[in-house]
Write an enzyme that holds these catalytic residues in place. Sequence first.
Site, mmCIF file in Angstrom:
data_model
loop_
_atom_site.group_PDB
_atom_site.id
_atom_site.type_symbol
_atom_site.label_atom_id
_atom_site.label_comp_id
_atom_site.label_asym_id
_atom_site.label_seq_id
_atom_site.Cartn_x
_atom_site.Cartn_y
_atom_site.Cartn_z
ATOM 1 N N ARG A 148 -12.475 -3.396 -7.650
ATOM 2 C CA ARG A 148 -12.303 -4.163 -6.414
ATOM 3 C C ARG A 148 -13.658 -4.359 -5.747
ATOM 4 N NH1 ARG A 148 -8.540 -1.923 -1.576
ATOM 5 N NH2 ARG A 148 -10.404 -0.685 -1.248
ATOM 6 N N PHE B 131 0.848 -1.198 0.000
ATOM 7 C CA PHE B 131 0.000 0.000 0.000
ATOM 8 C C PHE B 131 0.890 1.258 0.000
ATOM 9 C CE2 PHE B 131 -2.724 3.216 1.938
ATOM 10 C CZ PHE B 131 -3.877 3.062 1.186
ATOM 11 N N TYR C 1 -11.537 1.027 10.387
ATOM 12 C CA TYR C 1 -12.707 1.534 9.656
ATOM 13 C C TYR C 1 -13.159 0.628 8.512
ATOM 14 C CZ TYR C 1 -8.663 3.720 7.299
ATOM 15 O OH TYR C 1 -7.447 3.960 6.717
ATOM 16 N N LYS C 2 -12.451 -0.496 8.314
ATOM 17 C CA LYS C 2 -12.861 -1.396 7.233
ATOM 18 C C LYS C 2 -13.773 -2.487 7.829
ATOM 19 C CE LYS C 2 -8.402 -0.631 4.933
ATOM 20 N NZ LYS C 2 -8.735 0.344 3.906
ATOM 21 N N ASP D 188 1.166 -5.295 8.199
ATOM 22 C CA ASP D 188 0.019 -4.408 8.030
ATOM 23 C C ASP D 188 -1.221 -5.308 7.889
ATOM 24 O OD1 ASP D 188 -2.054 -2.855 6.945
ATOM 25 O OD2 ASP D 188 -0.669 -1.506 5.921
HETATM 26 C C1 LIG Z 1 -3.165 -1.651 3.598
HETATM 27 C C2 LIG Z 1 -3.339 -0.258 4.112
HETATM 28 N N1 LIG Z 1 -2.381 0.276 4.878
HETATM 29 C C3 LIG Z 1 -2.487 1.540 5.345
HETATM 30 C C4 LIG Z 1 -3.579 2.330 5.055
HETATM 31 C C5 LIG Z 1 -3.595 3.781 5.482
HETATM 32 O O1 LIG Z 1 -4.229 3.997 6.633
HETATM 33 P P1 LIG Z 1 -4.482 5.447 7.276
HETATM 34 O O2 LIG Z 1 -5.063 6.304 6.217
HETATM 35 O O3 LIG Z 1 -5.428 5.112 8.368
HETATM 36 O O4 LIG Z 1 -3.211 5.983 7.791
HETATM 37 C C6 LIG Z 1 -4.631 1.788 4.292
HETATM 38 C C7 LIG Z 1 -5.830 2.589 3.991
HETATM 39 O O5 LIG Z 1 -6.736 2.214 3.316
HETATM 40 C C8 LIG Z 1 -4.492 0.461 3.803
HETATM 41 O O6 LIG Z 1 -5.451 -0.082 3.025
#
Ligand SMILES: Cc1ncc(COP(=O)(O)O)c(C=O)c1O
Length: 406
Positions: free
Chosen positions: A379, A128, A230-231, A205
């Site tokens: 997706r 990500f 939040y997911k 992660d």
């Molecule tokens: C795999 C992954 N890591 C990190 C994040 C980023 O998280 P944040 O915006 O809460 O810092 C996301 C956000 O969708 C994500 O999908």
Amino acid sequence: MTEILRPDAEEMDAADPLAGYRDQFVIDDDTLVYLDGNSLGRLPKATQSLVIDVLTHQWGSRLIRSWGERWMDLPTRLGDLVATTMLGANPGEVVVCDTTTVSLYKALSAAIDARPGRRSVVIEEDNFPTDRYVLEGLARRNDLKIRWIKSRGADGLTSADLENVLDDSVAVVTLSHVDYRSSALLDMPGLTSLAHSAGALIVWDLCHSVGAVPIDLEGSAVDLAVGCTYKYLNAGPGAPAFGYVRAALQPELSQPIWGWWSRAEMFDMGPGYQAESGIRAWLTGTPGVLSLAAVEPGVRMLADAGLVAVRAKSVALTELAVRLYDEWLSAAGFSLCSPRDPERRGSHVTIGHPNAQQIVQRLLERGVVPDFRRPDGIRLGFAPLTTRYVDVYDGLQAMREAAADG
Ligand SMILES: Cc1ncc(COP(=O)(O)O)c(C=O)c1O
């Protein structure tokens, strides 16, 4: 194989042991095909009433007294709940605070500091963006080399891919348990053990696996992990992240943002910083209580449903999507960008098409909500407590029709 029809999907819903959980969410449009619970989970009814209570009673009436009465310990109390119900971890190993990005920064920075003299760090090209950017920033600050693991496409990286970049110069490896694009689900215990055999620490992660896939951080000997709420945990937009630090490592790791909330005896407000012991050392500043409180109902609901049952439905939903892709879409210009093996797949399926962006636009107009992932990915996220089998059916059928319309 006989063609699957909508009544078949209806039958699957009728036999679904988790179907009743949908009633515990705010759903004002039952016809909406919501396939984006892996970006923003739906709102639990219990969260509505809890947040109203926090606003009117805890804040409105009790005012500052609520800090002492219930808010000071909320980051660790919820951390214990997430640890023991969602992560296969122990009380005292998880804290809920900050964003995933900030939690990643803290975890990666602490891990790098704990391996002085090691000059490289490892990450996948496909990880990500925020994970890549945070590591790139830390590599620049600490003059480290990044070893990029080449993209493996739909199936995700293998142990051989990691082995190829590991040696005794690697300080830390960071990986996503479920890939945000392909949905590839990685072998957490195997890859963790490989990193350890090279003397490196590992940071996982968990954003796209927590609440959808059973996780065993302790059994996998994971060092550090982060994830968002939040997911699949349904805590709401911008709700705080969680950070996990294995208990045995806590005395030797130091997070880099020295705030008053992580100082020993914080209300002494004295000179100098000395970290609090245990997981509170990973706090920084005052948490956003409204968002923080909203973490609890979704987690409790998932714990009540049981992650084994949640995973079983998640697999059945993604299997249905892959089957419909094979029947309707594979010969219509689409491609499957997720693993075929359900054991290696998270709770979303990504389907590619050269005109993905236009197709997603069409779907939105028809009340089907997927996610567009550049350059050509559609997706489809399935949240087992709220997604119905007919949603999968209707969503895929809408894709077929959108493509046929040109
Ligand atoms: C795999 C992954 N890591 C990190 C994040 C980023 O998280 P944040 O915006 O809460 O810092 C996301 C956000 O969708 C994500 O999908």
